[in-house]
Every structure is written in C-alpha cells, then in structure tokens.
Design a protein around this motif. Structure first.
Motif, short mmCIF file in Angstrom:
data_model
loop_
_atom_site.label_atom_id
_atom_site.label_comp_id
_atom_site.label_asym_id
_atom_site.label_seq_id
_atom_site.Cartn_x
_atom_site.Cartn_y
_atom_site.Cartn_z
N TYR A 1 0.83 -1.21 0.00
CA TYR A 1 0.00 0.00 0.00
C TYR A 1 0.87 1.26 0.00
CZ TYR A 1 -2.80 3.75 2.07
OH TYR A 1 -3.40 4.95 2.35
N ALA A 2 1.87 1.30 0.89
CA ALA A 2 2.73 2.47 0.99
C ALA A 2 3.53 2.67 -0.30
CB ALA A 2 3.68 2.34 2.17
N ARG A 3 4.02 1.57 -0.86
CA ARG A 3 4.82 1.68 -2.09
C ARG A 3 3.97 2.23 -3.24
NH1 ARG A 3 6.72 -2.99 -1.75
NH2 ARG A 3 5.50 -4.11 -3.31
N LEU A 4 2.74 1.78 -3.35
CA LEU A 4 1.86 2.26 -4.41
C LEU A 4 1.39 3.69 -4.16
CD1 LEU A 4 -0.30 -0.95 -4.98
CD2 LEU A 4 1.52 -0.06 -6.46
N ALA A 5 1.03 3.98 -2.92
CA ALA A 5 0.51 5.31 -2.60
C ALA A 5 1.58 6.38 -2.76
CB ALA A 5 -0.03 5.33 -1.17
N LEU A 6 2.82 6.05 -2.39
CA LEU A 6 3.89 7.04 -2.42
C LEU A 6 4.73 6.99 -3.68
CD1 LEU A 6 5.14 6.60 1.27
CD2 LEU A 6 3.56 8.33 0.38
N GLY A 7 4.70 5.86 -4.36
CA GLY A 7 5.56 5.72 -5.53
C GLY A 7 7.02 5.53 -5.15
N TRP B 1 0.21 11.80 2.45
CA TRP B 1 1.51 12.06 1.84
C TRP B 1 1.49 11.75 0.35
CZ3 TRP B 1 3.99 8.74 6.20
CH2 TRP B 1 4.02 9.49 7.39
N GLY B 2 0.82 10.66 -0.02
CA GLY B 2 0.74 10.31 -1.43
C GLY B 2 -0.01 11.36 -2.23
N LEU B 3 -1.10 11.87 -1.67
CA LEU B 3 -1.88 12.90 -2.35
C LEU B 3 -1.07 14.18 -2.49
CD1 LEU B 3 -4.53 13.92 -3.53
CD2 LEU B 3 -5.28 14.48 -1.21
N GLU B 4 -0.39 14.58 -1.42
CA GLU B 4 0.43 15.80 -1.47
C GLU B 4 1.54 15.66 -2.49
OE1 GLU B 4 -0.10 17.27 3.20
OE2 GLU B 4 1.72 16.22 2.55
#
Length: 254
Positions: free
Chosen positions: A154-160, A240-243
């Motif tokens: 999830y974190a890897r996908l959300a943050l890239g 953080w991913g959105l920002e």
C-alpha cells in the motif's frame, strides 16, 4: 573505546527504544557488543513500569568501556518520539551513523554489519529488509505477515517509493540524512514513523539501500502494535501520497 563503522572508522550509535523490555535488553546489548565491540548504545526508556530503565542503568554501570548510555523519558508517547529523542542525543554528540534497532530480539545484532557495509558502500540510509531476496521471517504469525506485506505494498503504491520494506525498523542513517529531513516537523509517532522518515529521505534525494535480514518474532513480552497505529499509518500515507501527486503535477498553489 571508539564506536566504529567498518573500515571507515566512523562513530556509530545504536538507538534502542524500550518499554517493558527488562528481560530482553541485557541479551540484546550483549549480542550487539559481541558482534560489534565498538558500537555505542543509547537505551531510550519510556518510564517502563517493569524497571527496564533500572536494568539499562545497571548495564551502563557495568560497561567499563563507556559504550552504553541511557535516556529516560517521562512519558510514553509513541515509538517515533522515542527515536526522535535518541536521534537528537546522538546528533548532539557527533555520531556519524545512527542506527534504529528493536529491543525484543526481532532484529539480529549479528546482522547489523550488513547495514553498515551498505553505508560504507555509499548508501545514505540502509534498511534491513524482510522483503528483498535473502530476507526471511521466523515464527511470525501469518496474519501479521499478511498485514505487514499489505502495508508495504500500500505504501509503495501510494507514495511511488521503490522501497520493498518501508515499514522496517532496523535501519542505519548517515547523520547528514537526519540533519536534512527536518526532524522537527515529524508528526508521526507510531507505526508510520518508519514510513515517514524513509519517504523524507527518498524525497530529499538520498541513496536508500535495502539489505536482507532475518526477522524473528519476539519470544518474551508483548508486541506494541495496535489498531490505532495502523489506522494512523493508513491515513497519513494517503495524505503524503496525495500531497506528492499535487506537487508532481504542479497543482499546489503558491
């Protein structure tokens, strides 16, 4: 005795946060110094009611090489806050590399050399990873493994971010990383603290390297994980991913 990092002769500090770890702490410190005699240790104890702080003081008093130090905190307000206090202590004393390591035995002190070798090879942040080739899990409940792998995906996908084990808590930082990523603005206190700092390092352009480790489920004591810290991590990673995407596409207003 000088604390050293491999052949470069740099001073290294291992920060070990504790809360009710009196049975685990002595063995961990003994194993660490057997593996890396020059490493210094800072035990950051959150006023453990089981007397862990007193045990830590006893270990420090018996260490004639003055490698063990103890920082007592008066409140228990999250793993992240304990680490931030430890980082501040280490930075003020000119340690070149600062390490995070659990007190419960899940991180093998004998494998710390792998992280330090990565630092010596040029990494700015070396993460002991369960989920790269060679990484291993021992005695971990399948439910915990499922949640951990899911959180990392999830974190890897959300943050890239191209980090396979961004939630890992066994890691070594060059002091330059901790000096640059603005520790004073870190809000995360629980599970997502590790994600937060790794993400800051990635965004700042530092070289983040993952090395395989063996993660072993604790034999003594209880895990500090709870549903609340998992929820905090989920929501903060989404933010953080959105920002990051807003900044990437130039949508943030000046």
């Amino acid at each position: 005795m000088q604390a050293v990092v491999g052949a470069q002769g740099e001073r290294v500090l291992v920060v070990i946060p504790t809360f009710n770890e009196r049975e685990n702490l002595p063995g961990i410190v003994t194993r660490l110094h057997a593996a890396l005699p020059g490493a210094h240790v800072l035990v950051v104890d959150d006023s453990s009611p089981d007397g862990t702080g007193d045990v830590a003081e006893g270990i420090a008093a018996q260490d004639t090489a003055l490698r063990v130090h103890v920082l007592h905190r008066t409140e228990k307000d999250g793993l992240g806050k304990a680490y931030l206090a430890g980082f501040a202590w280490g930075l003020a004393r000119d340690y070149a590399v600062i390490v995070e390591m659990d007190a419960d035995g899940s991180h093998a002190p004998e494998q710390l050399c792998r992280l330090l070798e990565a630092i010596n090879a040029g990494a700015d942040l070396a993460i002991g990873s369960r989920y790269v080739r060679g990484g291993e899990l021992i005695n971990w409940p399948k439910r915990r493994e499922f949640l951990s792998r899911g959180a990392n995906t999830y974190a890897r996908l959300a943050l890239g971010a191209k980090v396979h084990d961004i939630t890992a808590g066994f890691r070594a930082y060059r002091r330059t990383v901790l000096e640059k990523i603005d520790l004073g603005s870190v809000e995360s206190a629980g599970y997502c603290f590790q994600i937060d700092l790794a993400w800051r390092a990635v965004r700042a352009g530092f070289d983040v390297s993952e090395v395989p480790i063996t993660f072993t489920e604790r034999e003594v004591g209880e895990s500090k994980m709870s549903g609340g810290v998992m929820t905090e991590a989920f929501l903060m990673v989404a933010r953080w991913g959105l920002e990051s995407r807003i900044e990437r596409f130039g949508l943030r207003k000046n």
